[in-house]
Design a protein around this motif. Structure first.
Motif, PDB file in Angstrom:
ATOM      1  N   ASN A 116      40.302  45.810  43.285  1.00 28.31           N
ATOM      2  CA  ASN A 116      40.671  45.577  42.056  1.00 28.31           C
ATOM      3  C   ASN A 116      41.208  43.856  41.605  1.00 28.31           C
ATOM      4  O   ASN A 116      41.175  43.515  39.864  1.00 28.31           O
ATOM      5  CB  ASN A 116      41.222  46.983  40.604  1.00 28.31           C
ATOM      6  N   LEU A 117      41.488  42.704  42.534  1.00 26.95           N
ATOM      7  CA  LEU A 117      41.536  41.474  41.750  1.00 26.95           C
ATOM      8  C   LEU A 117      40.644  40.952  40.801  1.00 26.95           C
ATOM      9  O   LEU A 117      39.963  40.948  40.952  1.00 26.95           O
ATOM     10  CB  LEU A 117      41.838  40.639  42.688  1.00 26.95           C
ATOM     11  N   ARG A 118      41.058  40.821  39.610  1.00 28.58           N
ATOM     12  CA  ARG A 118      40.126  39.990  38.948  1.00 28.58           C
ATOM     13  C   ARG A 118      40.709  38.177  38.602  1.00 28.58           C
ATOM     14  O   ARG A 118      40.066  38.215  37.323  1.00 28.58           O
ATOM     15  CB  ARG A 118      40.278  41.142  37.487  1.00 28.58           C
ATOM     16  N   ARG A 119      41.945  38.296  38.695  1.00 28.47           N
ATOM     17  CA  ARG A 119      42.231  37.043  37.888  1.00 28.47           C
ATOM     18  C   ARG A 119      43.169  36.721  39.452  1.00 28.47           C
ATOM     19  O   ARG A 119      44.201  37.101  39.802  1.00 28.47           O
ATOM     20  CB  ARG A 119      42.802  37.108  37.009  1.00 28.47           C
ATOM     21  N   VAL A 120      43.271  35.077  39.188  1.00 26.04           N
ATOM     22  CA  VAL A 120      44.383  34.351  40.256  1.00 26.04           C
ATOM     23  C   VAL A 120      44.810  33.147  39.711  1.00 26.04           C
ATOM     24  O   VAL A 120      44.242  31.763  39.384  1.00 26.04           O
ATOM     25  CB  VAL A 120      43.394  33.830  41.822  1.00 26.04           C
ATOM     26  N   THR A 121      46.219  33.106  38.682  1.00 28.88           N
ATOM     27  CA  THR A 121      46.551  32.024  38.142  1.00 28.88           C
ATOM     28  C   THR A 121      47.367  30.933  38.964  1.00 28.88           C
ATOM     29  O   THR A 121      47.736  31.320  39.717  1.00 28.88           O
ATOM     30  CB  THR A 121      47.619  32.763  37.764  1.00 28.88           C
ATOM     31  N   GLY A 122      46.765  29.996  38.746  1.00 30.38           N
ATOM     32  CA  GLY A 122      47.624  29.334  39.970  1.00 30.38           C
ATOM     33  C   GLY A 122      45.910  28.723  41.218  1.00 30.38           C
ATOM     34  O   GLY A 122      47.074  28.359  41.883  1.00 30.38           O
ATOM     35  N   SER A 123      44.971  28.648  40.353  1.00 29.48           N
ATOM     36  CA  SER A 123      44.444  29.128  41.555  1.00 29.48           C
ATOM     37  C   SER A 123      44.148  27.501  42.366  1.00 29.48           C
ATOM     38  O   SER A 123      43.452  27.035  43.574  1.00 29.48           O
ATOM     39  CB  SER A 123      42.649  29.349  41.675  1.00 29.48           C
ATOM     40  N   GLU A 124      44.635  26.244  41.931  1.00 24.99           N
ATOM     41  CA  GLU A 124      44.370  25.181  42.262  1.00 24.99           C
ATOM     42  C   GLU A 124      45.221  25.269  43.317  1.00 24.99           C
ATOM     43  O   GLU A 124      44.327  23.326  44.059  1.00 24.99           O
ATOM     44  CB  GLU A 124      44.785  24.340  41.003  1.00 24.99           C
ATOM     45  N   PHE A 125      46.070  25.334  43.714  1.00 24.68           N
ATOM     46  CA  PHE A 125      46.524  25.279  45.077  1.00 24.68           C
ATOM     47  C   PHE A 125      45.976  25.468  46.075  1.00 24.68           C
ATOM     48  O   PHE A 125      46.252  25.780  47.201  1.00 24.68           O
ATOM     49  CB  PHE A 125      48.099  26.027  44.946  1.00 24.68           C
ATOM     50  N   LEU A 134      36.425  32.600  45.837  1.00 21.35           N
ATOM     51  CA  LEU A 134      36.947  33.562  44.355  1.00 21.35           C
ATOM     52  C   LEU A 134      36.224  33.651  43.177  1.00 21.35           C
ATOM     53  O   LEU A 134      35.962  34.901  43.151  1.00 21.35           O
ATOM     54  CB  LEU A 134      38.313  33.175  43.553  1.00 21.35           C
ATOM     55  N   THR A 135      35.562  32.348  42.711  1.00 18.75           N
ATOM     56  CA  THR A 135      34.320  32.649  41.645  1.00 18.75           C
ATOM     57  C   THR A 135      32.924  33.356  42.333  1.00 18.75           C
ATOM     58  O   THR A 135      32.643  34.709  41.128  1.00 18.75           O
ATOM     59  CB  THR A 135      33.775  30.686  41.800  1.00 18.75           C
ATOM     60  N   THR A 136      32.459  33.161  43.655  1.00 20.06           N
ATOM     61  CA  THR A 136      31.229  33.926  44.224  1.00 20.06           C
ATOM     62  C   THR A 136      31.906  35.195  43.780  1.00 20.06           C
ATOM     63  O   THR A 136      30.853  36.206  43.024  1.00 20.06           O
ATOM     64  CB  THR A 136      31.504  33.674  45.376  1.00 20.06           C
TER      65      THR A 136
END
Length: 142
Positions: A116-125, A134-136
């Motif tokens: 159910n993961l929908r969002r990753v904040t700070g993904s630039e790391f 993730l986008t895929t």
């Protein structure tokens, strides 16, 4: 119980469940573990005295590697935060400044454990390839 392939990914999940949501309890404290094992109660002193500055304290690594997280808890994770200041990192490496790759996530094979993961904040790391993964999967990466 789920088996993680990347400890650093698991640590980000632990951050969410243990320190943010409070659903994975009790919250781990390296100071408590050191005291319990008769190794003192000051993580900084312990790290410096044992040449563990800028490294994961072995006792913390052992704890988190062995930590079991049930499928129900994993299914509750909808968002993860990537940030060098996570509490789980402070508990693992009390003398760490975030200026190296100690906690870098290398692969995202463990995403399957978080249905159910929908969002990753700070993904630039994560870098461009992992962000694309993730986008895929339809996960917002910001």
């Amino acid at each position: 119980m789920a088996t993680f392939t990347d400890l650093n990914f698991k640590l980000v999940v632990v951050e969410q469940l243990m320190y943010t949501d409070g659903t994975l309890a009790p919250a781990f404290r390296i100071a408590d573990l050191l005291k319990e094992r008769g190794l003192g109660d000051d993580p900084w002193t312990y790290a410096y005295d044992h040449d563990l500055a800028y490294k994961i304290v072995p006792e913390a690594r052992e704890y988190f590697e062995a930590l079991e997280i049930g499928d129900e808890l994993l299914a509750s994770v909808e968002e993860l935060v990537m940030d060098g200041g996570l509490r789980v990192y402070q508990e693992c490496a009390p003398v760490w400044d975030g200026e190296d790759d100690l906690f870098d996530i290398r692969v995202l094979d463990d995403l399957a454990l978080l249905p159910n993961l929908r969002r990753v904040t700070g993904s630039e790391f994560l870098g461009p390839e992992l962000r694309a993964a993730l986008t895929t999967r339809g996960i917002d990466a910001d």
